[in-house]
Design an enzyme around this catalytic site. Structure first.
Site, PDB file in Angstrom:
ATOM      1  N   GLY A  32      31.011  42.940  17.765  1.00  0.00           N
ATOM      2  CA  GLY A  32      29.607  44.261  17.642  1.00  0.00           C
ATOM      3  C   GLY A  32      30.147  45.499  17.846  1.00  0.00           C
ATOM      4  CE  LYS A  48      50.327  48.855  30.397  1.00  0.00           C
ATOM      5  NZ  LYS A  48      48.854  48.093  30.877  1.00  0.00           N
ATOM      6  CB  THR A 116      30.714  39.386  26.338  1.00  0.00           C
ATOM      7  OG1 THR A 116      30.853  38.373  27.532  1.00  0.00           O
ATOM      8  CG2 THR A 116      29.926  38.720  24.625  1.00  0.00           C
ATOM      9  CD  GLU A 160      49.111  48.839  34.161  1.00  0.00           C
ATOM     10  OE1 GLU A 160      48.150  49.587  33.600  1.00  0.00           O
ATOM     11  OE2 GLU A 160      49.101  47.764  34.450  1.00  0.00           O
ATOM     12  CD  GLU A 176      42.152  50.932  47.816  1.00  0.00           C
ATOM     13  OE1 GLU A 176      42.141  51.331  46.457  1.00  0.00           O
ATOM     14  OE2 GLU A 176      41.268  49.894  48.221  1.00  0.00           O
ATOM     15  CB  ALA A 293      44.646  39.964  27.779  1.00  0.00           C
ATOM     16  CG  HIS A 417      78.130  38.613  34.696  1.00  0.00           C
ATOM     17  ND1 HIS A 417      77.772  39.684  35.956  1.00  0.00           N
ATOM     18  CD2 HIS A 417      79.057  40.060  34.378  1.00  0.00           C
ATOM     19  CE1 HIS A 417      78.484  41.142  36.435  1.00  0.00           C
ATOM     20  NE2 HIS A 417      79.089  40.477  35.293  1.00  0.00           N
TER      21      HIS A 417
HETATM   22  P1  NAI Z   1      40.984  46.514  40.380  1.00  0.00           P
HETATM   23  O1  NAI Z   1      40.015  45.198  41.661  1.00  0.00           O
HETATM   24  O2  NAI Z   1      42.525  45.772  40.746  1.00  0.00           O
HETATM   25  O3  NAI Z   1      41.655  47.683  42.059  1.00  0.00           O
HETATM   26  C1  NAI Z   1      39.949  48.084  42.476  1.00  0.00           C
HETATM   27  C2  NAI Z   1      40.142  48.869  43.867  1.00  0.00           C
HETATM   28  O4  NAI Z   1      39.173  49.603  44.328  1.00  0.00           O
HETATM   29  C3  NAI Z   1      40.572  47.967  44.815  1.00  0.00           C
HETATM   30  O5  NAI Z   1      42.129  47.834  45.915  1.00  0.00           O
HETATM   31  C4  NAI Z   1      39.465  48.335  45.578  1.00  0.00           C
HETATM   32  O6  NAI Z   1      40.023  48.484  47.216  1.00  0.00           O
HETATM   33  C5  NAI Z   1      39.400  50.042  45.717  1.00  0.00           C
HETATM   34  N1  NAI Z   1      37.784  50.420  45.986  1.00  0.00           N
HETATM   35  C6  NAI Z   1      36.839  49.938  45.506  1.00  0.00           C
HETATM   36  N2  NAI Z   1      35.873  50.745  45.726  1.00  0.00           N
HETATM   37  C7  NAI Z   1      36.508  51.662  46.332  1.00  0.00           C
HETATM   38  C8  NAI Z   1      35.646  52.552  46.814  1.00  0.00           C
HETATM   39  N3  NAI Z   1      34.113  53.349  46.823  1.00  0.00           N
HETATM   40  N4  NAI Z   1      36.186  54.342  46.932  1.00  0.00           N
HETATM   41  C9  NAI Z   1      37.872  53.786  47.143  1.00  0.00           C
HETATM   42  N5  NAI Z   1      38.410  52.806  46.994  1.00  0.00           N
HETATM   43  C10 NAI Z   1      37.554  51.565  46.541  1.00  0.00           C
HETATM   44  O7  NAI Z   1      40.383  46.984  39.876  1.00  0.00           O
HETATM   45  P2  NAI Z   1      40.718  47.465  38.554  1.00  0.00           P
HETATM   46  O8  NAI Z   1      41.617  48.830  38.744  1.00  0.00           O
HETATM   47  O9  NAI Z   1      39.537  48.732  38.137  1.00  0.00           O
HETATM   48  O10 NAI Z   1      41.064  46.579  37.530  1.00  0.00           O
HETATM   49  C11 NAI Z   1      39.903  45.960  36.996  1.00  0.00           C
HETATM   50  C12 NAI Z   1      40.571  44.481  36.151  1.00  0.00           C
HETATM   51  O11 NAI Z   1      41.433  44.690  35.277  1.00  0.00           O
HETATM   52  C13 NAI Z   1      41.092  43.756  37.180  1.00  0.00           C
HETATM   53  O12 NAI Z   1      40.991  42.881  37.367  1.00  0.00           O
HETATM   54  C14 NAI Z   1      42.814  43.628  36.698  1.00  0.00           C
HETATM   55  O13 NAI Z   1      43.035  42.553  36.740  1.00  0.00           O
HETATM   56  C15 NAI Z   1      42.451  43.723  35.416  1.00  0.00           C
HETATM   57  N6  NAI Z   1      43.695  44.661  34.679  1.00  0.00           N
HETATM   58  C16 NAI Z   1      44.947  44.473  34.385  1.00  0.00           C
HETATM   59  C17 NAI Z   1      45.885  45.105  34.293  1.00  0.00           C
HETATM   60  C18 NAI Z   1      47.525  44.230  33.921  1.00  0.00           C
HETATM   61  O14 NAI Z   1      47.154  43.080  33.875  1.00  0.00           O
HETATM   62  N7  NAI Z   1      48.205  45.187  33.877  1.00  0.00           N
HETATM   63  C19 NAI Z   1      46.001  46.142  34.237  1.00  0.00           C
HETATM   64  C20 NAI Z   1      44.648  47.403  33.998  1.00  0.00           C
HETATM   65  C21 NAI Z   1      43.300  46.050  34.349  1.00  0.00           C
END
Ligand code: NAI
Length: 428
Positions: A32, A48, A116, A160, A176, A293, A417
């Site tokens: 979509g 990245k 989705t 990141e 946090e 992903a 090495h």
């Molecule tokens: P996340 O679940 O990794 O982290 C969210 C953070 O926000 C946690 O530490 C949590 O304790 C905190 N949090 C929640 N509510 C809060 C509040 N009210 N006040 C302060 N802190 C609070 O989620 P994120 O970073 O949004 O990523 C989402 C998804 O995307 C994840 O599952 C991640 O694995 C994926 N992702 C993966 C990447 C990679 O593999 N390099 C890059 C970007 C995203």
């Protein structure tokens, strides 16, 4: 009749379409928005591109060519003679039929895969709808570099963006909820990464709960219960993502929750609300299992194998992940705390980048490796790495763990090495 309908052309959807088409299945894939999904358009690839640019201006310029270039590549993949790409949103009519949202045309297939994806989860605090409050997509759409950026959430997205905007010259403050950043990471690695990012000028407010956003300020309660505030030009909400579910999913009769997504079994088949339901699957972020992903891609390949009645050895329990901060952090397998909690007998072996010749020559001496294995240099259980090229090093460890190798076999493998990979065999 088509063999397979796929809803969503993100990495889960388009890779699955490609694999299924090459295996001879007739595939219809619906999208979509833009092909490539969150990952290519507003996720992994744009971030990245930022990580590998020396300034905000350069990042914006590179983004304008990187993303369309990759999107054209995906459209190329989807031009396979066995694939029909329908650039419309699909809505369920019943468990074997979907309808294209604009043209109204209906399509049926023996199997349907829902891919989705997910969307940002916003927190319910006053002021969250403010003009200067963005999610990761909004942050990537900014045309000017913010002077002050406040990031809510020190998870993968928060860390990141904190790293990259700090490098571009923005004053970054992170708020946090928990005691440590990156809750899914080994605590030792997470702490070292946060300390290093602090040294580079990022302010972290840990164990703090956001209360309100007003007048360009984020108000939060600190761990002592006192209210503090941070001024910001832009506020990034990075407090997690939620599966993207549609109201029409109910028409197909499977278990689906707004928050947790679509419930699936180990072959990613949806669970019927009642009776029997064959041929409907959900892969990637929408099933809420592993929001990555590469997890979506491998889940999709497994589903196609399942449809074809083909056994495979895909180890979805050995799922590597990386965080592209500076330095990088990456892991595969359970953290040390998780192994302890599970009552598993294990030993931990560490090494440090500062003792590695290549790291010294690169000027990248900040970093460590932690390998967990069964006693007596036995079967490798997990790897946790923080430092330059951590993701690539974890990829090597993923191969060892998938194949059931021991620490001794890792040490007995010749490593070039001088390379950073020697840091793996240099563990104590
Ligand atoms: P996340 O679940 O990794 O982290 C969210 C953070 O926000 C946690 O530490 C949590 O304790 C905190 N949090 C929640 N509510 C809060 C509040 N009210 N006040 C302060 N802190 C609070 O989620 P994120 O970073 O949004 O990523 C989402 C998804 O995307 C994840 O599952 C991640 O694995 C994926 N992702 C993966 C990447 C990679 O593999 N390099 C890059 C970007 C995203």
């Amino acid at each position: 009749m088509n063999d397979l309908i796929i809803i969503g052309a993100g990495p889960g959807g388009y890779r699955t379409a490609e694999y299924a088409a090459k295996a001879g299945l007739k595939v219809v894939i619906f999208e979509g928005a833009e092909v490539g999904g969150t990952c290519l358009n507003v996720g992994c690839i744009p971030t990245k591109t930022y990580v590998h640019s020396s300034s905000f201006a350069e990042a914006r310029e590179r983004l304008a060519t990187v993303v369309p270039g990759l999107r054209a590549g995906v459209e190329g993949i989807l031009s396979h003679p066995n694939i029909t790409l329908v650039k419309e949103k699909a809505q369920f009519v019943d468990a074997k039929t979907v309808q294209a949202s604009t043209s109204g045309e209906t399509w049926s297939a023996d199997n349907i895969i829902i891919a989705t994806g997910s969307e940002s989860k916003m927190i319910p605090v006053p002021g969250i709808d403010g003009a200067n409050v963005v999610d990761s997509t909004g942050l990537l759409n900014l045309d000017t570099l913010p002077g002050k950026l406040c990031i809510i959430g020190a998870g993968v997205i928060g860390m990141e963006f904190a790293s990259v905007f700090n490098r571009f010259g923005t004053e970054v403050t992170v708020i946090e909820f928990l005691k440590e950043c990156l809750p899914a990471l080994d605590a030792d690695i997470a702490k070292r990464l946060r300390k290093q990012m602090e040294k580079e000028g990022i302010t972290f407010n840990m164990q703090c709960g956001v209360k309100e956003i007003a007048d360009g300020k984020v108000f939060f309660d600190n761990k002592k219960g006192q209210t503090e505030s941070v001024e910001a030009d832009v506020i990034l909400v990075a407090t997690g993502r939620k599966p993207r579910v549609q109201p029409d999913f109910a028409k197909a009769g499977f278990v689906c929750d707004e928050r947790k997504g679509i419930t699936v079994d180990d072959d990613f088949k949806v669970l019927p609300i009642e009776g029997k339901l064959e041929g409907v699957y959900a892969i990637g972020d929408v099933n809420g299992r592993q929001m990555l992903a590469h997890a979506a891609e491998m889940q999709g390949i497994h589903v196609v194998n399942h449809i074809l009645g083909k056994e495979d050895g895909i180890r979805l329990d050995v799922m590597p992940a990386a965080i592209f901060t500076e330095p990088e952090a990456a892991c595969v397998g359970p953290s040390e705390d998780q192994l302890k909690a599970d009552g598993i007998q294990f030993e931990c072996h560490k090494s440090f980048y500062r003792a590695n010749g290549k790291a010294m020559s690169m000027g990248k001496t900040e970093g460590m490796v932690k390998l967990c294995c069964e006693p007596d240099e036995g079967k490798l259980l997990s790897a946790h790495i923080y430092g330059a090229h951590a993701a690539d090093l974890v990829q090597e460890m993923t191969a060892y763990i998938t194949l059931g190798a021991t620490l001794r076999q890792l040490r007995e493998t010749v490593h070039i090495h001088p390379t950073l990979s020697e840091v793996l065999i240099e563990v104590n």
